[in-house]
Design an enzyme around this catalytic site. Structure first.
Site, PDB file in Angstrom:
ATOM      1  N   SER A 136       4.763   0.079 -13.021  1.00 28.26           N
ATOM      2  CA  SER A 136       5.219   0.821 -11.836  1.00 28.26           C
ATOM      3  C   SER A 136       4.374   2.078 -11.645  1.00 28.26           C
ATOM      4  CB  SER A 136       6.686   1.208 -11.995  1.00 28.26           C
ATOM      5  OG  SER A 136       7.488   0.051 -12.112  1.00 28.26           O
ATOM      6  N   GLN A 283      36.204 -24.893   3.696  1.00 30.58           N
ATOM      7  CA  GLN A 283      35.776 -23.693   4.404  1.00 30.58           C
ATOM      8  C   GLN A 283      35.082 -22.693   3.457  1.00 30.58           C
ATOM      9  OE1 GLN A 283      38.639 -20.932   6.259  1.00 30.58           O
ATOM     10  NE2 GLN A 283      37.628 -21.422   8.203  1.00 30.58           N
ATOM     11  N   GLY A 344      27.293 -27.165  -8.365  1.00 28.72           N
ATOM     12  CA  GLY A 344      28.117 -27.228  -9.571  1.00 28.72           C
ATOM     13  C   GLY A 344      27.267 -27.531 -10.791  1.00 28.72           C
ATOM     14  N   GLU A 368       4.209  -7.082  -7.466  1.00 27.66           N
ATOM     15  CA  GLU A 368       3.721  -6.213  -6.367  1.00 27.66           C
ATOM     16  C   GLU A 368       4.664  -5.034  -6.155  1.00 27.66           C
ATOM     17  OE1 GLU A 368       1.743  -7.726  -3.018  1.00 27.66           O
ATOM     18  OE2 GLU A 368       1.072  -9.535  -4.032  1.00 27.66           O
TER      19      GLU A 368
HETATM   20  C1  LIG Z   1       4.315 -13.192 -13.155  1.00 24.91           C
HETATM   21  C2  LIG Z   1       3.700 -11.874 -12.872  1.00 24.91           C
HETATM   22  C3  LIG Z   1       2.556 -11.795 -12.119  1.00 24.91           C
HETATM   23  C4  LIG Z   1       1.946 -10.563 -11.880  1.00 24.91           C
HETATM   24  N1  LIG Z   1       0.741 -10.530 -11.196  1.00 24.91           N
HETATM   25  C5  LIG Z   1       0.060  -9.351 -11.146  1.00 24.91           C
HETATM   26  C6  LIG Z   1      -1.275  -9.332 -10.622  1.00 24.91           C
HETATM   27  O1  LIG Z   1      -1.812 -10.353 -10.168  1.00 24.91           O
HETATM   28  N2  LIG Z   1      -1.960  -8.165 -10.649  1.00 24.91           N
HETATM   29  C7  LIG Z   1      -1.410  -7.015 -11.130  1.00 24.91           C
HETATM   30  O2  LIG Z   1      -2.091  -5.992 -11.115  1.00 24.91           O
HETATM   31  N3  LIG Z   1      -0.133  -7.003 -11.631  1.00 24.91           N
HETATM   32  C8  LIG Z   1       0.596  -8.149 -11.659  1.00 24.91           C
HETATM   33  N4  LIG Z   1       1.871  -8.170 -12.185  1.00 24.91           N
HETATM   34  C9  LIG Z   1       2.457  -6.922 -12.708  1.00 24.91           C
HETATM   35  C10 LIG Z   1       3.643  -6.432 -11.884  1.00 24.91           C
HETATM   36  O3  LIG Z   1       3.213  -5.936 -10.645  1.00 24.91           O
HETATM   37  C11 LIG Z   1       4.412  -5.406 -12.731  1.00 24.91           C
HETATM   38  O4  LIG Z   1       5.042  -6.139 -13.768  1.00 24.91           O
HETATM   39  C12 LIG Z   1       5.417  -4.638 -11.925  1.00 24.91           C
HETATM   40  O5  LIG Z   1       4.777  -3.761 -11.030  1.00 24.91           O
HETATM   41  C13 LIG Z   1       6.370  -3.814 -12.806  1.00 24.91           C
HETATM   42  O6  LIG Z   1       5.699  -3.104 -13.796  1.00 24.91           O
HETATM   43  P1  LIG Z   1       6.211  -3.202 -15.310  1.00 24.91           P
HETATM   44  O7  LIG Z   1       6.330  -4.630 -15.635  1.00 24.91           O
HETATM   45  O8  LIG Z   1       5.346  -2.349 -16.155  1.00 24.91           O
HETATM   46  O9  LIG Z   1       7.669  -2.601 -15.285  1.00 24.91           O
HETATM   47  P2  LIG Z   1       8.088  -1.069 -15.530  1.00 24.91           P
HETATM   48  O10 LIG Z   1       7.277  -0.202 -14.630  1.00 24.91           O
HETATM   49  O11 LIG Z   1       8.085  -0.801 -16.982  1.00 24.91           O
HETATM   50  O12 LIG Z   1       9.583  -1.086 -15.003  1.00 24.91           O
HETATM   51  C14 LIG Z   1      10.672  -1.486 -15.806  1.00 24.91           C
HETATM   52  C15 LIG Z   1      11.950  -1.199 -15.007  1.00 24.91           C
HETATM   53  O13 LIG Z   1      12.022   0.207 -14.709  1.00 24.91           O
HETATM   54  C16 LIG Z   1      12.177   0.396 -13.321  1.00 24.91           C
HETATM   55  N5  LIG Z   1      11.471   1.602 -12.894  1.00 24.91           N
HETATM   56  C17 LIG Z   1      10.216   1.996 -13.219  1.00 24.91           C
HETATM   57  N6  LIG Z   1       9.929   3.160 -12.616  1.00 24.91           N
HETATM   58  C18 LIG Z   1      11.033   3.503 -11.888  1.00 24.91           C
HETATM   59  C19 LIG Z   1      11.361   4.598 -11.031  1.00 24.91           C
HETATM   60  N7  LIG Z   1      10.475   5.576 -10.783  1.00 24.91           N
HETATM   61  N8  LIG Z   1      12.595   4.623 -10.459  1.00 24.91           N
HETATM   62  C20 LIG Z   1      13.483   3.628 -10.684  1.00 24.91           C
HETATM   63  N9  LIG Z   1      13.211   2.571 -11.477  1.00 24.91           N
HETATM   64  C21 LIG Z   1      12.001   2.495 -12.061  1.00 24.91           C
HETATM   65  C22 LIG Z   1      11.538  -0.848 -12.690  1.00 24.91           C
HETATM   66  O14 LIG Z   1      12.028  -1.071 -11.371  1.00 24.91           O
HETATM   67  C23 LIG Z   1      11.971  -1.938 -13.664  1.00 24.91           C
HETATM   68  O15 LIG Z   1      13.294  -2.329 -13.372  1.00 24.91           O
HETATM   69  C24 LIG Z   1       2.518  -9.373 -12.387  1.00 24.91           C
HETATM   70  C25 LIG Z   1       3.700  -9.449 -13.134  1.00 24.91           C
HETATM   71  C26 LIG Z   1       4.271 -10.679 -13.394  1.00 24.91           C
HETATM   72  C27 LIG Z   1       5.514 -10.723 -14.236  1.00 24.91           C
END
Ligand SMILES: Cc1cc2nc3c(=O)[nH]c(=O)nc-3n(C[C@H](O)[C@H](O)[C@H](O)COP(=O)(O)OP(=O)(O)OC[C@H]3O[C@@H](n4cnc5c(N)ncnc54)[C@H](O)[C@@H]3O)c2cc1C
Length: 384
Positions: A136, A283, A344, A368
């Site tokens: 993130s 329903q 189910g 994303e």
């Molecule tokens: C199958 C898959 C494909 C992907 N493909 C790509 C790709 O092609 N290219 C690429 O660059 N990335 C890719 N990603 C990465 C993806 O974009 C990240 O996993 C995503 O942005 C979340 O980052 P993180 O996993 O580090 O989670 P974290 O940032 O660690 O977040 C963990 C939790 O904390 C929450 N959180 C974090 N910060 C805050 C905040 N400020 N306020 C509130 N909540 C917060 C998040 O919402 C989440 O619930 C992919 C991921 C997966 C799983």
């Protein structure tokens, strides 16, 4: 923020595209979807079928040999493929994600170098922003690009990269000036066969099993300086601008998954009998179906209106694409969960595609930018 009334109208070309993709999806992709999920292998046959139908990269502008399809058209393509197989929909989606930075910020020379091969289906791109410790908070990335004569030397690890190991090229964001935070990040085109580039093992995931997700490694990977996309220090802006456009595709993918689940649920409730009547005649079941259909239609409209606004170049794309992605993905999760419920016990088994669709839907709330991040983005736009 302008929240004025925006309209769009689907053209005959859009309708024809939908029919063409739907036919391909039903004939070629749907029969393979369960197996793709089960084996977790990259569906090269689907890739080849999309390539043969010129649908790997319909977004590439005509001046670079592409079809120059508009943003609604791309959403229709993704939606119709995702309706039968979310993994397969990531083939054109990932390619758009990987090339949008180049299209938005690359020099004419750089675009002319790569996009014609993308249009022909000979080159495919992935997008490499995330790192294990920078998801993130992507701007806290550690991958470095250090100037060395007429080139840059890259070192670092990117995580969760869609299409890694399959793509021929990568749009990779790396730090060129660690003193400047987000303004010290630059974007580069890296080739899969560059010395020092490699990929890791496939991640084992909840869903989208046929879409490879891997780490990528750059170790003393030397690339020419003219592979930088845009100016030095603009890479993070390019990465975020890219997501403004491609989150529409996640929205479309989510709509497609949800629609596919509703299709199956509708067929089932009309056949299944309990208490001497079709369960469709209860329903309680009808209200669930109505809510599912209503939510999908609302999500679809949000995605198409946002895509049309993006096509017109309207300034509030960031809010709209976040809203479309967030609403559509929450819809997909809710609708697929209800679809499993409507079948189910059968819905919980792999004899029906609903459990796969429910697992696949989950990723649309995460990648994303998680939906928490989308809500932050929307709130920031509203409060501006
Ligand atoms: C199958 C898959 C494909 C992907 N493909 C790509 C790709 O092609 N290219 C690429 O660059 N990335 C890719 N990603 C990465 C993806 O974009 C990240 O996993 C995503 O942005 C979340 O980052 P993180 O996993 O580090 O989670 P974290 O940032 O660690 O977040 C963990 C939790 O904390 C929450 N959180 C974090 N910060 C805050 C905040 N400020 N306020 C509130 N909540 C917060 C998040 O919402 C989440 O619930 C992919 C991921 C997966 C799983």
């Amino acid at each position: 923020m302008n929240t004025g009334f925006d309209v769009y109208r689907l053209t005959d070309e859009h309708d024809l595209l939908r029919k063409t993709v739907r036919d391909l999806a039903l004939d070629v992709i749907a029969p393979r979807a369960a197996e793709i999920d089960l084996t977790g292998e990259y569906p090269q046959d689907v890739h080849d079928a999309l390539k043969a139908a010129d649908m790997l990269a319909i977004h590439v502008p005509e001046e670079y040999g592409g079809a120059g399809a508009d943003k609604i058209a791309h959403c229709i393509l993704v939606e119709e493929v995702a309706r039968v197989c979310a993994s397969s929909s990531l083939i054109p989606m990932g390619n758009k994600l990987g090339t949008t930075g180049l299209i938005l910020s690359g020099s004419d020379e750089l675009k002319a170098r790569y996009l014609p091969a993308v249009a022909r289906g000979e080159a495919t791109f992935s997008y490499a922003l995330s790192e294990r410790e920078a998801g993130s908070d992507a701007a806290s990335m550690k991958t470095r690009a250090v100037r060395d004569g007429d080139g840059f030397v890259l070192n670092g690890t990117k995580a969760w990269i869609t299409g890694a190991g399959v793509s021929t090229h990568y749009t990779l964001m790396a730090v060129t000036d660690p003193t400047r935070g987000a303004n010290g990040i630059s974007a580069f085109v890296v080739h899969a066969d560059d010395a020092g580039f490699s990929v890791g093992q496939k991640e084992r995931k909840l869903g989208i099993h046929g879409s490879p997700t891997r780490e990528i490694y750059v170790e003393d990977c030397r690339i020419p300086a003219d592979r930088m996309i845009g100016e030095e220090g603009t890479g993070f802006k390019t990465a975020l601008k890219t997501l403004d456009h491609t989150r529409l595709g996640i929205g479309a993918q989510a709509v497609g998954i949800a629609q596919g689940a509703l299709d199956h649920a509708l067929a089932y409730v009309k056949e299944r009998r309990q208490f001497d009547q079709r369960i469709a005649d209860f329903q309680g079941v009808q209200f669930m179906l109505a809510d599912m259909g209503m939510r999908i239609e609302a999500a679809r409209q949000l995605v198409y209106v946002a895509a049309a606004a993006a096509e017109r170049g309207e300034p509030n794309l960031t809010f709209r694409s976040s809203a479309a992605k967030c609403f559509a993905s929450d819809t997909a999760m809710a609708v697929t969960t209800d679809a499993v419920q409507l079948l189910g016990g059968a819905g919980y088994t792999m004899d029906f595609p609903l459990e796969r669709m429910m697992r696949d839907a989950k990723i649309t709330q995460i990648y994303e930018g998680t939906n928490q991040i989308q809500r932050m983005v929307m709130a920031r736009a509203l409060l501006k």
